[in-house]
Every structure is written in C-alpha cells, then in structure tokens.
Design an enzyme around this catalytic site. Structure first.
Site, PDB file in Angstrom:
ATOM      1  N   ARG B  13       2.672  -6.220  -9.973  1.00  0.00           N
ATOM      2  CA  ARG B  13       2.420  -4.764  -9.881  1.00  0.00           C
ATOM      3  C   ARG B  13       2.937  -4.043 -11.120  1.00  0.00           C
ATOM      4  NH1 ARG B  13       7.155  -2.573  -5.862  1.00  0.00           N
ATOM      5  NH2 ARG B  13       8.493  -4.368  -6.050  1.00  0.00           N
ATOM      6  N   SER B  40       6.054   2.211  -5.774  1.00  0.00           N
ATOM      7  CA  SER B  40       5.674   0.836  -5.408  1.00  0.00           C
ATOM      8  C   SER B  40       4.580   0.292  -6.313  1.00  0.00           C
ATOM      9  CB  SER B  40       5.172   0.811  -3.954  1.00  0.00           C
ATOM     10  OG  SER B  40       6.203   1.165  -3.076  1.00  0.00           O
ATOM     11  N   GLU B  61      -5.731   7.746   2.689  1.00  0.00           N
ATOM     12  CA  GLU B  61      -6.448   6.789   1.851  1.00  0.00           C
ATOM     13  C   GLU B  61      -7.958   6.987   1.900  1.00  0.00           C
ATOM     14  OE1 GLU B  61      -4.179   5.954   4.152  1.00  0.00           O
ATOM     15  OE2 GLU B  61      -2.465   5.261   2.978  1.00  0.00           O
ATOM     16  N   PHE B  86      -4.035  -0.953   2.849  1.00  0.00           N
ATOM     17  CA  PHE B  86      -4.583   0.409   2.937  1.00  0.00           C
ATOM     18  C   PHE B  86      -5.694   0.637   1.915  1.00  0.00           C
ATOM     19  CE2 PHE B  86       0.173   0.965   3.758  1.00  0.00           C
ATOM     20  CZ  PHE B  86       0.050   0.507   5.063  1.00  0.00           C
ATOM     21  N   HIS B 112       1.040  -5.372  -3.197  1.00  0.00           N
ATOM     22  CA  HIS B 112       1.668  -5.894  -1.978  1.00  0.00           C
ATOM     23  C   HIS B 112       0.686  -6.686  -1.121  1.00  0.00           C
ATOM     24  CE1 HIS B 112       4.585  -3.090  -3.435  1.00  0.00           C
ATOM     25  NE2 HIS B 112       5.429  -3.271  -2.442  1.00  0.00           N
ATOM     26  N   ASP B 120       8.472  -6.478   5.515  1.00  0.00           N
ATOM     27  CA  ASP B 120       7.745  -5.443   6.265  1.00  0.00           C
ATOM     28  C   ASP B 120       6.862  -6.042   7.362  1.00  0.00           C
ATOM     29  OD1 ASP B 120       8.831  -3.234   5.121  1.00  0.00           O
ATOM     30  OD2 ASP B 120       7.199  -2.867   3.710  1.00  0.00           O
ATOM     31  N   ARG B 170       3.912  -7.942  -4.869  1.00  0.00           N
ATOM     32  CA  ARG B 170       5.232  -7.335  -4.924  1.00  0.00           C
ATOM     33  C   ARG B 170       6.305  -8.191  -5.605  1.00  0.00           C
ATOM     34  NH1 ARG B 170       9.451  -6.492   0.018  1.00  0.00           N
ATOM     35  NH2 ARG B 170      10.716  -4.887  -0.961  1.00  0.00           N
TER      36      ARG B 170
END
Lengths: 281, 317
Positions: B13, B40, B61, B86, B112, B120, B170
């Site tokens: 990322r 992020s 989104e 998303f 991610h 998560d 990530r």
C-alpha cells in the site's frame, strides 16, 4: 423569448414518438416518459447551453444525466429531435444491434449519452463527479440530472445528497420527477417518503417546486429560476410535480403504465389524442 | 538458479501511495478519492501536494464510485482508495454500470486485500475480489507483489485508458523487484528458470513462490517461477510456453480458488495445453482473526504450501 407554440408542438410530437417506439417492440416505459416530456423539451431546447455535435467530456457546455434510465423513450426522442442522431433511428429502439438499448448506455456509442443508467440510484453521484470536474476545469457551465421520486428509495442517493451540500456543489441542478408512482403502486403505498422538500432542505439544498410540471411555460419559468439559484454555495433541487402518462388520458394518474406497452387499439387512441406536428419518424 | 534477496520490507500500500504522489507531480489530470481511509491507503503525500485534486467522500463507497465515473467526464483520471472489500463487493453494481459498462477511465485502488489484513477478521478480509472484478467485461485486474512493483503499477495504469482494479495489501513484505523495472500491463515476468514445474504466483504469494523454489532446488527440483501481476488480461503465452517445458503447474494466490488466478490459468490450459495443476489458494472459505503469518499458515498460503503442492503435482505428470 421562446416560442411556446413550437415547444408545445415538439412536446406533442415526442409523445407520439414515445407511444410508437414502445408499441413497436411491445416493451418499454411509457408512463414516466410521457410525464417528463415538457421537462426534456424545455431543458434541451431552452434551458441548457449545448455545443454543436457531441463530445464526451462536454467542456464548455451544460451536461445532463438521466438517473432513472428506464424513461429512455423520452430521452432518445428529444436527443434525436435535438440533432444528436437521426430521428429515423428511433425505429430501432430496443431492437437487436441497436444503439438505442432498453436503458441508455455509452456502450453502443449513441451521441448524447454520457453514462449508462437503469440500475437505479446511481445518477446523482455521477452528476456530482461531472460537476466537480467542471469546477476543477474552471468551466462555469452547469450539470443537470433527473431522478424518479421512487428512485430516491435507493440509499446511494442520500450519500450523494449529503455530499453535494457538504462539498458546496452549487453548479448542479437535480430534478426529481414527482409523479408519486412506482411499479408496485403509489409511492405512498410502497414506501412513503414524507416531505421531499423537508428532506432536501435538511440536507442543505436549495429546493424549488414546479407545481405544474406538465405545463411548458411553468417548467421553463421554474428551470430558469433554478438556474438563477446556482453558484450560491448550495446544490439546487427541483421538485417537478408531474402526472405519469401525461397526454394520454387512459395512462394518466396510475402506475399501471410504468412499464407496459399499448396494444394497437390503445396506440391509435393515444395518437389521436396527440396529433402529428413535426412529422413522425 | 537465479536467487532473490532483499534488504528491506515494506507494505505494498505504501508503494501505491508513492506511485500516486508521483502521478500528482507528473500528470495534472490525476485526481484521488478516498472513503475515510487516507492513512490506511497512504494517500497523504498526494493530498498534501494536491489538495485541490483530492476528494474526501466520507464513508460512502457507492457514492465514491459514481463520483469517480462522473469525474472522468471532463478528462480527469480518478483513483479511488478504500479497502478491497469496500472497493468491490460493497459497490459491485456501481462499478458494473457506472464504470465498467459505461467504459469510464477509473482506477479502483484496493488495499488490505486477502487474509494478510490480519486481526480485523473475515468481515474485512475479502478473498473473492479478483473473481468479482475479472468477470466484469473490460476490467483490467492487477495484483502486484511488492512495494516497487505496486508503485510502478500505480504509475502505469494512469497511462492506460479504461477501468482498472489494482489490488494490494497491508503487511510489510520483502522488496525484491528492481525499483526501475517498467510495469507492462498483461506481461508476465519470469523470475527463475526451471524445468520440472512451473509456479505462477500473484501478489504476496510471489515471494513465497521464490522461497519455495529455493527449498525445492535444494531438494533437486527445478521450479520456474512466474510473477503474474496482471490477472486480466492474462499472459496466456508465457504460461503455455512455460508448461510446454515443465509439464505441470502450481498456481498461488491470496484468494479463493473459485474465481481467482488459478481458475484463469486452468481455463487457458484446458483450452490450449491440458496440464496437471495444483492450486494454492483458500478453499471456498472465509478468513478469521489472527496475525498475517498465522493465517497464511493455517489457510495454506505460504512457501511450505507451495512446496507441498509442487510435490503433489509432480506425481501427476
């Protein structure tokens, strides 16, 4: 000053186009199309500043986005009669290999169309993006969008409505076709939405009602007023009060003709009530 | 055998963030959108340098995808940023109608992705996104393997006219591709030459494939490792050429075996050169909480799993 008689004649002609297109393929959406005839004629003939020809980016001209894509018959008719493509092409509506798909699309390269629509609730976001691109390009032209009232039941609209005022997208005029009908019945029967004026105002928009949405003079006056309200830090919402199926007596005041084509006899009656003016395609 | 080493690990990322920042300096039409995940997605540098070309959409989104489609009308090149989950499943119809079917030049940048999101858990660990995106007509699907390649891919997709799905992750992973390597959409990169088995890997699994090839080499097995950074359009030729030599193949990806790279490869081979194939991928399952390393081990997505798959496929030759 616009020639009202000419605009009314065009409106009658596009009603004929709508009925004939839908009848020929025994499918399509005449009700909402007929209800928005005056609106389309007004914005394409008098309200929007449009360049000659068609360019996807639309720099230096006003843009229009149809969110409730199922009323494609009125869109196609007015685009054709505004010079975007030959009027004869209306003959190909919903046929195989046609540029006039059941719902509007850029995919077949039909001039005048800038986004596909049909799956409801997406058009306002697209209009917002186009409006913000205009600001980034220092292009002071406006973006117009049209939405069904039932369509506002889709949640994405409210993301867009919240965003538009928060980001002061004041070069956007979103019109809601307030015919109070949707496929399964009246909007009040299916999912009552309360006061749309109160909702849009609560979300920070300037709201304007056009009570006579099927009166060309009233629509012109209202849309000109809407234009005068742009550039003042808020997006503008027009609540356009229309009658679904307007201009064909048996199609009016009911949801029954949302997505149903007239048979031969019904077509004849509809055409009798809308006598040819500019010439059929 | 060619071997690969690294001196630094970094998250892919951050490669996206660096690529986006460079685009901000070199391409005035590039604009960025984010749905409340600036940190992020490592988008700060672009935003600091080009505040007027950044749109904070908020947690919305669907609206972001529509706005991105609209921004292309007027010549902008929008890069949307949010988590892979998303960026795809949540907004599939918006992407389908307003971006893919409408042919809009939007770059959907998704962080991610996969199990390596870690603690998560499954709500955020999408393992279906490659499948969702590759099924959309005209959508390009890219899953680069390290920081350098993600940066290069980010820069390259701005020059491609059409919708692109760019998938990255990530965790910090070894940087082993050259910083100056040109990124060519749809062009596979052969990392090692081998004669016994072909290993095609994408994303985080490319490094694991290299680790596996080292261990296999010591065991006397010669593996040809190919980095498939572009899942669509797939480099059919590179795959067919390699298996023509090796006679068997292992595909490796951080994704469900249904709908992923492995299935795309199987389609090509079934049509042109039927070849024994084993799949290193998740097996029609959701993920769960845990550290990335624990998860990749539990779900069989590491060097060990690739070595086992190689041993299995060799017996089928």
């Amino acid at each position: 000053m616009p020639n009202i008689k000419e605009l009314e004649d065009l409106t009658t002609q596009v009603r004929r186009d709508i009925l004939r297109m839908v009848h020929k393929v025994n499918s399509g959406h005449p009700g909402g199309s007929l209800g928005c005839a005056e609106f389309f004629v007004s914005i394409y003939k008098e309200i929007m500043e449009r360049n000659e020809g068609f360019d996807m980016d639309g720099i230096g001209e006003d843009l229009f986005f149809l969110s409730n894509g199922h009323i494609s018959p009125i869109y196609y008719s007015v685009l054709a009669r505004s010079g975007y493509f030959p009027v004869e092409e209306l003959n190909t509506f919903r046929l195989i290999n046609s540029r006039l798909q059941g719902h509007p699309t850029t995919h077949e390269g039909l001039p005048g169309i800038r986004i596909a629509s049909g799956s409801l609730g997406q058009g306002m976001s697209v209009a917002l993006g186009a409006a913000q691109a205009k600001k980034l390009n220092n292009d002071d032209h406006l973006v117009y969008s049209l939405h069904g009232d039932g369509e506002l039941q889709e949640g994405q609209n409210w993301e867009a409505i919240m965003y538009a005022s928060a980001k002061k997208v004041d070069n956007l005029i979103s019109t809601i076709d307030l015919n109070q009908q949707q496929i399964d019945g009246s909007t009040d029967d299916v999912l009552p939405m309360g006061s749309l004026r109160a909702k849009f105002e609560a979300f920070g928009w300037t709201v304007l009602d056009i009570e006579k949405g099927n009166d060309i003079e009233a629509v012109l006056k209202g849309m000109k007023e809407a234009k005068s309200l742009t550039g003042k830090g808020k997006p503008v919402c027009v609540l356009l009060h229309t009658v679904m199926g307007n201009g064909v007596d048996f199609m009016m005041h009911t949801h029954a003709w949302h997505g149903k084509a007239p048979n031969d006899e019904q077509l004849a009656i509809g055409l009798e009530q809308n006598v040819e003016t500019l010439g059929d395609y | 055998m060619k071997t690969y080493t690294y001196t630094e690990k970094k998250d892919t990322r951050s490669g996206f963030g660096a690529g986006l920042a460079e685009l901000g300096r070199t391409n005035p039409n590039v604009v960025a959108l984010c749905a409340d995940l600036i940190g992020s997605l490592k988008m700060n540098e672009f935003i600091d340098e080009n505040p007027e070309r950044f749109y904070q959409i908020g947690i919305a989104e669907a609206n972001m995808m529509g706005i991105a489609a609209g921004l292309t009308i007027g010549g902008k090149i929008p890069f949307t940023g949010t988590f892979a989950n998303f960026s795809t499943g949540r907004v599939y119809d918006q992407i389908r109608q307003s971006i893919a079917y409408s042919g809009k030049n939007v770059k959907i940048c998704a962080s991610h992705a996969g199990l390596t999101l870690g603690e998560d858990g499954a709500t955020h660990q999408i393992l279906e996104d490659i499948g969702l995106m590759k099924m959309l007509p005209g959508m390009v699907v890219i899953n680069p393997c390290d920081y350098n390649q993600t940066k290069a891919a980010t820069i390259a997709i701005a020059d491609y006219d059409g919708p692109v799905y760019l998938r990255f992750g990530r965790p910090s992973v070894p940087i082993f591709t050259p910083a100056d390597q040109k990124f060519e959409i749809g062009k596979a990169i052969q990392l090692t030459e081998g004669t016994d088995v072909t290993i095609v890997a994408t994303g985080h699994l490319v490094w694991e494939a290299l680790e596996a090839s080292k261990a296999l080499h010591e065991a006397g097995i010669s593996a040809e490792v190919i980095n498939i950074h572009t899942i669509k359009p797939l480099d059919d030729k590179a795959i067919i050429e390699s298996v023509s030599k090796t006679g068997c193949i292992v595909t490796a990806e951080e994704h469900n075996h249904l709908g992923g790279l492995g299935e795309s490869v199987a389609r090509v081979l079934a049509q042109h050169k039927p070849t024994p194939q084993e799949f290193v991928a998740t097996n029609d399952t959701f993920g769960e909480s845990g550290t990335p390393a624990q998860l990749m081990d539990k779900y069989g997505l590491n060097s060990d799993a690739i070595q086992n798959a190689v041993k299995k496929v060799l017996k089928r030759k």
